[in-house]
Design a protein around this motif. Structure first.
Motif, short mmCIF file in Angstrom:
data_model
loop_
_atom_site.label_atom_id
_atom_site.label_comp_id
_atom_site.label_asym_id
_atom_site.label_seq_id
_atom_site.Cartn_x
_atom_site.Cartn_y
_atom_site.Cartn_z
N PRO A 157 0.82 -1.22 0.00
CA PRO A 157 0.00 0.00 0.00
C PRO A 157 0.85 1.27 0.00
N ASN A 158 2.04 1.20 0.58
CA ASN A 158 2.90 2.39 0.68
C ASN A 158 4.34 2.03 0.34
N ASP A 189 3.34 -0.99 4.90
CA ASP A 189 1.90 -0.73 5.07
C ASP A 189 1.73 0.23 6.24
N ALA A 190 1.36 1.45 5.93
CA ALA A 190 1.30 2.49 6.96
C ALA A 190 0.22 2.20 8.01
N SER A 191 -0.71 1.27 7.67
CA SER A 191 -1.76 0.98 8.66
C SER A 191 -1.24 0.09 9.79
N HIS A 192 -0.05 -0.49 9.57
CA HIS A 192 0.55 -1.29 10.64
C HIS A 192 1.37 -0.37 11.54
N PRO A 193 1.05 -0.34 12.80
CA PRO A 193 1.74 0.59 13.69
C PRO A 193 3.26 0.39 13.65
N GLU A 228 5.32 0.68 11.25
CA GLU A 228 5.95 0.23 10.01
C GLU A 228 6.49 1.40 9.18
N GLU A 229 5.77 2.50 9.17
CA GLU A 229 6.25 3.65 8.40
C GLU A 229 7.56 4.16 8.98
#
Lengths: 494, 398
Positions: free
Chosen positions: A344-345, A394-398, A400-401
């Protein structure tokens, strides 16, 4: 209607300055409405944004000079901007400052085929330069992949490259002279239409200065005779090392291809899914473009194919027609946007290494990405060691970004450790200014600052870019966001 | 302007000896540091004491532009090592005092070279060639030093050691300071070492020549070759009172070269095989130079033939590269013709600089100063605020 009553701006430029800008540019040359200003709040690095106080659209050198004088008088910082396709935040505005955009300075001033030169205003789109001279068999060589939308003024600021700079050189190779408005409002001419203008090579230091030394108002360029023949070879390998060794062997054979590109398995898979270039599924895909006199290209291509076979290539295909070549390149150019099919990212980086360190750096990236529990896919301008690792997350995974950002910066530091650079073509801008301190020692940067203060004593021209600014370090530069034109298949970055 | 006598010469030499050893300080106030650190220490001392400094290589071009009246020369002769030749990456790093031919010999072991043919390669040093931005016939194909230098270590007048650029060809991190230093004639910094991008030596060289009694038809042919698909490495138009010649150097496989010779015949050109020695013609202009004026002039390619003819008509000899860079040698008595030639060059964006010979008959050294001259002076002030390095040697007295 008075000038001040026509101007409604949520930000705080002195009214006198706004009136002066409008007097020079007219109402349609000045943008102050909030909704319109937001168009300019970022460039191709959308993660960092700032709304400018105003956007100024001069139509000629005299207007550009007049508005910079107003900036100097009122101590207003300004950011020169072309099409805003830069990937490092170099053209993002600063708070309380104005953007000077070259949109309306888009005229090709003259073409001189006999002397292989042309003169253009900064807002001319890169491709339009070639369009203008191609009927007589010439082209403008630097080909950043945003060339269908990016401007020559932006190319000058970033010293833009492209896949073919391996053979033809960068923007700086092709800029003979510049007309520039300094931050004082003074108009100067750097270089000339002829070579070796007496004095310091200020053209050389201005190209690639990312808008920090002044505003370009006219550019004198070389144009190049279009090669008689072009052929592209596509070769499949089981290992990146095999493809990399082939690149070294080709260069050792005294062959200088127009371009050499390597894509790894993940890039091949995603490109295939995105634009169906019919690539062989392999660990490493090598694209080699040769150009020149027909007979020579034919003979050299035989040597190149032999180099590929010797290093384990199990399939090679020659693209000879323009249509075949376009399909091969389409897959390569789609690599950044196609990464969106893998995660996703993602973050795109722009490191450079000595070419022979490629296997070593890939092994290190593999270990680093494993440790970070992230995937990294790679595409390279293999001929000159410019690699674009794409960190997938995946930025929705805490968390990970943060891990992805940290990994991408550590990859840049790895490039520096191996004798390379933090940027080969995307520029430093805001994105990598804090990495400059990793690449250069303090005296090195202080020496560059001497140049800056000579050109721009008031520090008005694109301040807070390029040099490390501790207060800006730690800023999140975020994931890659494809440009709408890229998604539409009209333009590509690579 | 610093005083060149602000400090007793004996004290100056004594300090230099304490830094780099007594045997490396000459009675002519030439000091030869062993390394970058020593150079930095000497420069810092000189700068602090208002002693002017001239960075010096072999001195092959020291008289150019009227020479450098400095109190002390900082010689690079002990800093002459090839530090690194990573041939697979096609880069090398070399100290400034290495002679051009010694560097090329080392690179040649791997079939590579720095693609530049400067004057007096056996004596001229890397630092001197870079500082003077010398270039020859290879420039048409490979570009100038600005295209070949990718990194540099500098010592500023105050002793600051700064590294700029890097060891990779593609690099846009920060300002391109090596370009600023190329051709700065030692007025901005002492160049300690240089990193070059390298090329493979061409494998199939053919040189062809054609003579004519006037420059004009050869100039026309030169433009036709530029406009066509030849594998051109070099092209020059040379001449004098005895006549003119166009020399063309191709790098093409034998069968391709044969095709291109046929293409030349199709243009009506009867070019014949020639010796490689024709490319030494530029250097020959500098022999027995007393009593002559030697100039570097630049013009558009369309102007080359007229400029060459003009110098020949003035009793001079000339070699003009197809890039539009001309070296001319004329009798002092013809200075007036150079003044007119300069005006003509400047009108098309070119220039004419008096490299060798005293200013004479209204012919100043540089010609019209560009509108960027105040900016250049400001750059000089930032790099060398006490005007320690080669005071007055550069454009307009910078």
């Amino acid at each position: 209607m008075s000038a001040s009553s026509t101007v409604s701006t949520p930000v705080s430029l002195p009214a006198e300055a706004l009136r002066a800008f409008e007097a020079v540019l007219g109402r349609d040359g000045l943008i102050v409405e909030d909704s319109q200003l937001r168009t300019y709040e970022c460039d191709g690095l959308p993660a960092i944004r700032e709304v400018p106080s105003a956007v100024l659209l001069p139509t000629d050198t005299a207007q550009a000079q007049a508005i910079v004088r107003i900036c100097a008088k009122h101590n207003i910082p300004f950011v020169p901007r072309g099409a805003g396709t830069g990937l490092s935040g170099g053209a993002m505005p600063m708070s309380g400052g104005v953007v000077i955009t070259s949109t309306r300075m888009n005229r090709i001033v003259s073409v001189d085929f006999e002397n292989q030169r042309m003169v253009a205003q900064p807002g001319v789109i890169n491709n339009h330069l070639t369009d203008r001279v191609s009927p007589k068999g010439y082209f403008y060589a630097p080909d950043p992949s945003s060339q269908s939308v990016c401007t020559i003024g932006g190319n000058v600021a970033e010293n833009a490259g492209g896949a073919h700079c391996l053979k033809y050189g960068f923007t700086t190779t092709h800029v003979l002279g510049l007309e520039v408005v300094l931050s004082t409002g003074e108009l100067v001419h750097l270089g000339a239409s002829c070579l070796d203008a007496p004095g310091y090579d200020l053209t050389g230091v201005f190209v690639g200065s990312e808008g920090t030394l002044g505003v370009v108002t006219e550019v004198t360029l070389r144009i190049v005779k279009r090669p008689e023949t072009v052929q592209v070879l596509l070769a499949a390998f089981d290992t990146i090392a095999g493809a990399a060794q082939t690149v070294s062997d080709i260069i050792a054979a005294a062959i200088l291809p127009a371009a050499m590109e390597i894509m790894d398995r993940l890039s091949v898979v995603s490109a295939e899914a995105a634009v169906h270039p019919n690539y062989p599924q392999c660990e490493a895909l090598l694209l080699i473009e040769l150009d020149g006199p027909a007979e020579e290209v034919h003979l050299q291509m035989e040597q190149v194919r032999e180099c590929c076979r010797r290093n384990g290539s199990w399939e090679d295909r020659l693209a000879q027609t323009a249509k075949e070549r376009m399909l091969v390149w389409k897959g390569r150019k789609a690599a950044f946007a196609a990464a969106g099919r893998l995660a996703p990212n993602y973050i795109v980086q722009d490191g450079v290494i000595p070419r022979t360190k490629l296997p070593q750096v890939l092994e290190s990236i593999r270990r680093m990405s494993d440790a970070a529990n992230l995937r990294v896919t790679n595409v390279f301008h293999a001929g000159d060691g410019n690699l674009h690792p794409i960190v997938l997350y995946d930025a929705s995974h805490p968390g990970e970004e943060e891990r992805a950002t940290d990994l991408s910066l550590r990859i840049l530091e790895l490039c520096v450790d191996l004798g390379g650079s933090i940027t080969g073509e995307h520029g430093v801008g805001r994105e990598k200014q804090c990495s400059m301190g990793y690449m250069y020692a303090e005296p090195d940067l202080a020496t560059m600052e001497r140049v800056r203060t000579a050109f721009d004593p008031q520090n008005l021209s694109n301040p807070d870019k390029l040099f490390p600014r501790p207060r800006l370090c730690g800023e999140k530069t975020g994931s890659y966001t494809p440009h709408p034109l890229e998604i539409a298949g009209v333009a590509e970055f690579f | 302007m610093p005083s060149t006598t602000a400090i007793d010469p004996e004290a100056l030499r004594a300090h230099a000896a304490s830094v780099c050893g007594a045997e490396f300080v000459g009675p002519d106030n030439t000091a030869a540091p062993a390394d970058t650190q020593q150079a930095a220490e000497l420069l810092h001392y000189a700068d602090s004491n208002d002693i002017s400094i001239c960075p010096a290589g072999a001195g092959t071009k020291m008289e150019w532009l009227g020479g450098a009246p400095a109190a002390m020369s900082l010689s690079t002769r002990r800093m002459n090592a090839v530090l690194e030749h990573t041939w697979q990456d096609m880069t090398c790093t070399v100290q400034a005092g290495c002679t051009w031919s010694a560097l090329q010999a080392r690179l040649g072991e791997q079939g590579q070279f720095v693609a530049l043919d400067p004057l007096w390669a056996d004596h001229a040093t890397v630092g001197g060639v870079v500082a003077s931005n010398d270039s020859g016939a290879l420039r048409l194909r490979y570009g100038a030093l600005r295209d070949l230098v990718i990194g540099m270590t500098l010592v500023l007048a105050d002793g600051t050691i700064a590294r700029s650029g890097g060891k990779v060809v593609k690099n846009v991190a920060g300002y391109d300071l090596p370009k600023l230093l190329c051709g700065s004639f030692g007025t901005l910094a002492f160049i300690a070492d240089v990193t070059f991008r390298l090329h493979s030596k061409p494998l199939h060289i053919t040189t062809l020549s054609m003579s004519a009694s006037h420059a004009e038809p050869l100039g026309k042919l030169l433009l036709q070759v530029l406009d066509r698909h030849f594998s051109t490495v070099s092209m020059q138009l040379r001449g004098g009172p005895q006549g003119f010649a166009l020399d063309l150097r191709l790098n093409a496989m034998p069968s391709v070269a044969a095709q291109q010779e046929e293409m030349l015949r199709g243009l009506g050109a009867s070019m014949q095989p020639a010796e490689e020695s024709v490319w030494a013609a530029r250097e020959a202009l500098f022999t027995d130079r007393d009593g002559w004026l030697i100039v570097k002039a630049t013009m558009l390619p369309t102007g080359i033939a007229a400029a060459v003819q003009e110098i020949a008509d003035a009793g001079g000899k000339v070699v003009a590269q197809a890039t539009g860079i001309l070296t001319g040698r004329v009798p002092r008595t013809s200075a007036g013709k150079l003044v007119r030639l300069r005006s003509w060059c400047e009108a098309q964006g070119g220039s004419l600089v008096l490299l060798h010979g005293d200013v004479v008959d209204g012919l100043d050294r540089w010609g019209t100063l560009p509108d960027s001259w105040p900016l250049m002076r400001e750059v000089k002030r930032k790099f060398d605020p006490r005007i320690t390095l080669n005071p007055g040697r550069f454009l307009g007295g910078i």
